[in-house]
Motif scaffolding. Structure first.
Motif, PDB file in Angstrom:
ATOM      1  N   GLU A 113      -4.417   0.288  11.144  1.00  0.00           N
ATOM      2  CA  GLU A 113      -4.676   1.683  10.778  1.00  0.00           C
ATOM      3  C   GLU A 113      -4.604   2.576  12.008  1.00  0.00           C
ATOM      4  O   GLU A 113      -4.035   3.659  11.968  1.00  0.00           O
ATOM      5  CB  GLU A 113      -6.046   1.800  10.126  1.00  0.00           C
ATOM      6  CG  GLU A 113      -6.063   1.270   8.704  1.00  0.00           C
ATOM      7  CD  GLU A 113      -7.289   1.721   7.942  1.00  0.00           C
ATOM      8  OE1 GLU A 113      -8.392   1.594   8.499  1.00  0.00           O
ATOM      9  OE2 GLU A 113      -7.140   2.184   6.804  1.00  0.00           O
ATOM     10  N   ASP A 132      -5.937  10.101   6.518  1.00  0.00           N
ATOM     11  CA  ASP A 132      -5.455   8.774   6.885  1.00  0.00           C
ATOM     12  C   ASP A 132      -3.939   8.728   6.863  1.00  0.00           C
ATOM     13  O   ASP A 132      -3.306   8.189   7.773  1.00  0.00           O
ATOM     14  CB  ASP A 132      -6.048   7.752   5.899  1.00  0.00           C
ATOM     15  CG  ASP A 132      -5.674   6.323   6.250  1.00  0.00           C
ATOM     16  OD1 ASP A 132      -5.303   6.077   7.413  1.00  0.00           O
ATOM     17  OD2 ASP A 132      -5.775   5.456   5.376  1.00  0.00           O
ATOM     18  N   GLU A 134     -10.294   5.852   3.427  1.00  0.00           N
ATOM     19  CA  GLU A 134      -9.111   5.004   3.461  1.00  0.00           C
ATOM     20  C   GLU A 134      -8.098   5.456   2.420  1.00  0.00           C
ATOM     21  O   GLU A 134      -8.428   5.622   1.253  1.00  0.00           O
ATOM     22  CB  GLU A 134      -9.518   3.552   3.186  1.00  0.00           C
ATOM     23  CG  GLU A 134      -8.387   2.570   3.301  1.00  0.00           C
ATOM     24  CD  GLU A 134      -8.852   1.142   3.060  1.00  0.00           C
ATOM     25  OE1 GLU A 134      -9.847   0.952   2.336  1.00  0.00           O
ATOM     26  OE2 GLU A 134      -8.221   0.231   3.611  1.00  0.00           O
ATOM     27  N   GLY A 135      -6.877   5.662   2.862  1.00  0.00           N
ATOM     28  CA  GLY A 135      -5.842   6.123   1.958  1.00  0.00           C
ATOM     29  C   GLY A 135      -5.918   7.600   1.653  1.00  0.00           C
ATOM     30  O   GLY A 135      -5.140   8.112   0.838  1.00  0.00           O
ATOM     31  N   ARG A 140       0.859  -1.181   0.000  1.00  0.00           N
ATOM     32  CA  ARG A 140       0.000   0.000   0.000  1.00  0.00           C
ATOM     33  C   ARG A 140       0.895   1.231   0.000  1.00  0.00           C
ATOM     34  O   ARG A 140       1.812   1.320   0.830  1.00  0.00           O
ATOM     35  CB  ARG A 140      -0.888   0.022   1.244  1.00  0.00           C
ATOM     36  CG  ARG A 140      -1.930   1.107   1.187  1.00  0.00           C
ATOM     37  CD  ARG A 140      -2.834   1.035   2.393  1.00  0.00           C
ATOM     38  NE  ARG A 140      -3.820   2.097   2.340  1.00  0.00           N
ATOM     39  CZ  ARG A 140      -4.589   2.425   3.353  1.00  0.00           C
ATOM     40  NH1 ARG A 140      -4.500   1.792   4.485  1.00  0.00           N
ATOM     41  NH2 ARG A 140      -5.457   3.396   3.240  1.00  0.00           N
ATOM     42  N   THR A 143     -11.206   7.774   8.297  1.00  0.00           N
ATOM     43  CA  THR A 143      -9.959   7.346   7.654  1.00  0.00           C
ATOM     44  C   THR A 143     -10.042   5.901   7.175  1.00  0.00           C
ATOM     45  O   THR A 143      -9.030   5.321   6.811  1.00  0.00           O
ATOM     46  CB  THR A 143      -8.763   7.474   8.623  1.00  0.00           C
ATOM     47  OG1 THR A 143      -9.033   6.667   9.778  1.00  0.00           O
ATOM     48  CG2 THR A 143      -8.537   8.908   9.029  1.00  0.00           C
ATOM     49  N   THR A 144     -11.243   5.348   7.188  1.00  0.00           N
ATOM     50  CA  THR A 144     -11.349   3.936   6.814  1.00  0.00           C
ATOM     51  C   THR A 144     -12.333   3.673   5.676  1.00  0.00           C
ATOM     52  O   THR A 144     -12.275   2.607   5.068  1.00  0.00           O
ATOM     53  CB  THR A 144     -11.791   3.096   8.026  1.00  0.00           C
ATOM     54  OG1 THR A 144     -13.017   3.634   8.529  1.00  0.00           O
ATOM     55  CG2 THR A 144     -10.743   3.134   9.132  1.00  0.00           C
ATOM     56  N   ASP A 156      -0.261   0.934   8.687  1.00  0.00           N
ATOM     57  CA  ASP A 156      -0.946   0.128   7.685  1.00  0.00           C
ATOM     58  C   ASP A 156      -0.403   0.355   6.279  1.00  0.00           C
ATOM     59  O   ASP A 156      -0.629  -0.468   5.405  1.00  0.00           O
ATOM     60  CB  ASP A 156      -2.449   0.417   7.714  1.00  0.00           C
ATOM     61  CG  ASP A 156      -2.744   1.894   7.541  1.00  0.00           C
ATOM     62  OD1 ASP A 156      -2.135   2.700   8.269  1.00  0.00           O
ATOM     63  OD2 ASP A 156      -3.573   2.239   6.689  1.00  0.00           O
TER      64      ASP A 156
END
Lengths: 559, 277
Positions: free
Chosen positions: A361, B210, B205-206, A312, B227-228, A366
């Motif tokens: 996370e 985040d 997310e990402g 990632r 953030t998910t 993560d």
């Protein structure tokens, strides 16, 4: 005057220990709660050796090593892209950890550590290597070199003790193996072996002979003694980039965790007293392409968390996203909303009942790029486990649009904040080479963990730890001479300090295809006080070391 | 002496739907037959091209919307005459934003019921699911909200809607800028066939939070989804949130408008009949 004599004896022992002479510490005993049937007390002697003088600097100093893991093509193609592992521990009994680096197209390298950051390179008669572990397979008290290979299985190189090795046959260990882990799985006192194959590579290399072969998957080999093993096949297919023996359900027995690539679900077998290894699913979420596994207690609650790596992007920077996006598009095609696998690193926190919360996370770890080896260790000696993740990828087929078909990413060092989260640390560990295997080991005996990374198509690097915080360290090397598990693989040391509890476990390997040093390192926060160290040996018996000395390596020899 | 009073039709309408202005503005009123006919024709045409000619889903949906466009436009024009321009625009905003939210609901359906990948969960009008459209759309919505606020759609709900719409627009602005930047980067790498569509924004997310602000904004970033959430989830929430604030805002605004209280300048209100006494 017994009090005076006691005081004199204590002072004398301290002085002797301080100057590096062997001293015998007082050994106590303490029972351990839990169902382990053989729990009891074991006697041991302790030799204490002071750490060497520290060199201080801003962070880590990089030392390029005389080894380059070479692929068949340049740039590397799949699956040479996966590189090789590394292991480090003292092989010649000169007091310094030596380094063994796997290679693909060239021979493996042993770097004999002469001290003072001087290494003497020597090539091995072994290549096409994936995993490297240092394990005393023949129980002669010397660590042997064990390797797995692309397209084939396990090889053991017996350590003759004079810097020479001879290949040792492992009768019954025949299946293709990519990742491996050693431990006393069945609790009979000897070292068993767990392996996993990487079927995508086997398919590519062996083609029809693999298709018509029935030998891949996950195996456990029961050590029958005399170099013979009996195989138990647990799974017929695997993409096992990582294999780990960890006590997941906290019952004192080693369980098997296999991290699979290509969205193949990770696999878990719990070792139960009645049925042996039983398949289980203790994780709510896992990483989708598990590249490595390591266990370490990040919050000092006495229970280890498990870290798994995946791919990632670590940053949302424009350039990074442009490099990743074509790949991410192809990944998204296989994205399933109901799949419990996530394309990111995971941190599995044991709830204490053998089930896990995934908190990667929340912990801020993560996303570490195209991550390979992720390893726990207290790099800054502040009393809690930090994390180091190496990353990068070279693949001519996948990254044809990049220079050298390579994603170049800085390795990620995460400092443990002590509250269950991590912060990126500017310690000089952000190497841009394409790292694969890694290990954290004290190469100069100064009580600080150094880092060794086996890079693909670039020189391997040893990072010398020059961090000089206010903390200290203590380490433990466990030995069970005369047994079939001389290095006490599977043993655990629980260090009780005034501020809390730290736990470390002796393992043959962790991270990605890499070995773990047999010496267990504990950082000690500034102002903290060491109270005791409880050694839980692999058979469940315990030894308590009262008042271990900070600044010393403790060699604990079981009687 | 001349007194200002309502037209008979407006009087009747207000009288019938006092307290239900949303129903009033959304009701077909005198356009039942044109709208029904257009809907029937549109559905038959869309089904025909989809099933008979193999058009893609988005093409069939687009055809349906084109067929509906003329009677809907006529209806909105009529609303402007009956309730004033601002009220008509509020009704139109409610309608199109509602349809937009349905589109995001369709994405959720594709993702979680049909099991589509994130990239394939494009809704009913997949080509419209582009950063250009989202960017333009959200700025347009924000502009309309601001316009309606200047015409009296304020109060708690109006301001809440403004804040939400502004945040949503900033999210899409960030996404749009990233779309252009990353697209430029892709062009530089010679991978022009890949678009930068579907990147994470500020939230999710990402997203920027985040990757950059999690530890510093732990409470906010610890809120569910901040953030998910994946992109489909995040933008479904953005748009349902917008509807959540839009509905009461328009309701209160229309209630004032339909009761003849000031909703802005005189030119924004419906034509008045004068009666000489």
């Amino acid at each position: 005057m017994p009090k005076k004599r006691l005081a004199l004896a204590l002072a004398l022992a301290t002085i002797i220990g301080w100057f590096g002479l062997a001293a015998t510490a007082r050994i106590g005993s303490q029972g351990r709660a839990g169902p382990t049937p053989t729990a009891g007390i074991s006697d041991a002697t302790v030799e204490m050796h002071p750490f060497s003088e520290r060199t201080c600097g801003d962070g880590f100093a990089a030392h390029p090593l005389e080894h380059v893991t070479q692929a068949s093509d340049a740039p590397a193609r799949l699956f040479d892209s996966n590189g090789s592992g590394v292991a480090a521990e003292d092989l010649d009994d000169n007091g310094f950890a030596d380094i063994v680096l796997g290679n693909l197209e060239g021979p493996n390298t042993i770097l004999w550590n002469e001290g003072g950051w001087q290494f003497t390179p020597e090539t091995m008669q072994d290549r096409s290597t994936r995993a490297v572990n240092l394990v005393d397979v023949d129980a002669d008290g010397r660590l042997d070199i064990v390797t797995t290979h692309r397209g084939s299985g396990v090889a053991v190189f017996r350590n003759a003790g004079d810097r020479t090795f001879e290949q040792l046959p492992l009768r019954g260990v025949n299946a293709p193996a990519y990742s491996m882990s050693w431990g006393d799985i069945d609790g009979d006192g000897d070292l068993d072996l767990a392996t996993g194959s990487y079927d995508a590579e086997l398919d590519q290399r062996l083609r029809s002979s693999f298709l018509f072969n029935d030998g891949a998957g996950v195996f456990v080999y029961d050590n029958l003694g005399g170099g013979s093993f009996e195989a138990l096949r647990l799974a017929e297919d695997s993409q096992a980039l990582a294999t780990a023996l960890i006590d997941l359900d906290l019952d004192g027995r080693l369980d098997l965790l296999v991290g699979n690539d290509f969205e193949m679900p990770d696999m878990t077998w719990l070792h139960t007293s009645r049925s042996g290894l039983v398949e289980a699913h203790p994780f709510e979420f896992t990483s989708a392409h598990t590249m490595s596994l390591d266990a370490g207690d990040i919050d000092n609650d006495g229970v280890e968390e498990i870290f798994g790596t995946d791919m990632r992007p670590a940053s949302s920077d424009t350039d990074v996203m442009a490099e990743w996006l074509p790949l991410m598009e192809t990944m998204d095609d296989t994205d399933d909303p109901f799949d419990p696998q996530r394309i990111r690193n995971v941190l599995q926190a044991n709830r204490g009942d053998g089930t896990f919360d995934e908190v990667g996370e929340r912990a801020g770890i993560d996303a570490a790029g195209w991550a390979w080896s992720g390893r726990f260790g207290d790099l800054d000696n502040d009393g809690d486990n930090d994390l180091y993740v190496v990353n990068g990828m070279i693949a001519a087929e996948t990254f044809w649009y990049l220079d050298g078909a390579e994603i170049r990413e800085p390795n990620m060092a995460y400092s443990n904040r002590g509250d269950g989260t991590f912060a990126l640390a500017d310690w000089g560990l952000g190497g841009l080479e394409s790292g694969r295997g890694s290990t954290l080991v004290d190469l100069d005996n100064d009580g600080r963990l150094d880092v060794v990374v086996n890079n693909l198509a670039a020189p391997s690097v040893a990072y010398e730890n020059r961090l000089c915080g206010a903390g200290d360290a203590v380490s433990f090397s466990l030995s069970q001479p005369g047994t079939a598990n001389t290095s006490a693989i599977g043993a655990e040391v629980r260090l009780q300090t005034a501020s809390g509890l730290q736990v470390r476990t002796v393992r043959s390997g962790a991270g990605y295809l890499s070995g773990s040093p047999m010496t267990l390192h504990f950082g000690i926060a500034a102002g903290d006080e060491l109270l005791s160290a409880l050694v839980r040996w692999p058979d469940g018996k315990t030894t308590v070391i009262e008042g271990p000395l900070p600044g010393h390596r403790h060699l604990v020899i079981r009687s | 002496m001349t007194l200002l009073s309502r037209s008979p039709s407006e009087e009747g309408a207000s009288g019938r739907t006092r307290g239900q202005p949303l129903l009033e503005i959304l009701a077909p009123a005198g356009h039942v037959w044109p709208l029904t006919a257009a809907m029937a024709i549109g559905l038959v045409a869309a089904a025909s091209v989809r099933i008979g000619w193999g058009w893609q889903l988005w093409q069939a949906v687009a055809l349906f919307l084109v067929v509906m466009a003329i009677p809907v436009a006529a209806k909105w024009r009529s609303d402007a005459l009956r309730f004033g321009r601002a009220a008509a625009i509020a009704g139109a905003l409610l309608t199109v934003q509602g349809l937009h939210t349905v589109e995001h609901g369709a994405q959720m359906y594709q993702r979680y019921v049909l099991g589509f990948s994130l990239r394939a969960s494009n809704g009913l009008l997949s080509p419209a699911n582009s950063e250009w459209v989202h960017f333009g759309w959200n700025w347009l919505v924000l502009a309309v909200v601001v316009y309606l606020m200047t015409r009296g759609m304020r109060g708690f709900w109006g301001w809440a809607l403004f804040v939400w719409a502004l945040a949503h627009t900033l999210e899409h602005t960030y996404l749009f800028v990233r779309f252009l930047q990353v697209g430029s980067g892709l062009d530089g790498l010679g991978v022009g066939q890949v678009t930068a569509q579907g990147l994470a924004g500020i939230v999710g997310e990402g997203g920027w939070l985040d990757l950059n602000a999690g530890p510093r904004l732990r409470f906010f970033c610890g809120l569910p989804g901040v953030t998910t959430a994946n992109r489909v989830d995040a933008h479904f929430v953005w748009n349902t949130g917008e509807m959540f604030f839009l509905i009461p805002s328009v309701h209160l605004f229309l209630r004032k408008a339909m009761h003849g209280r000031s909703v802005g300048s005189e030119t924004d209100t419906a034509p008045r009949a004068t009666t000489a006494l």
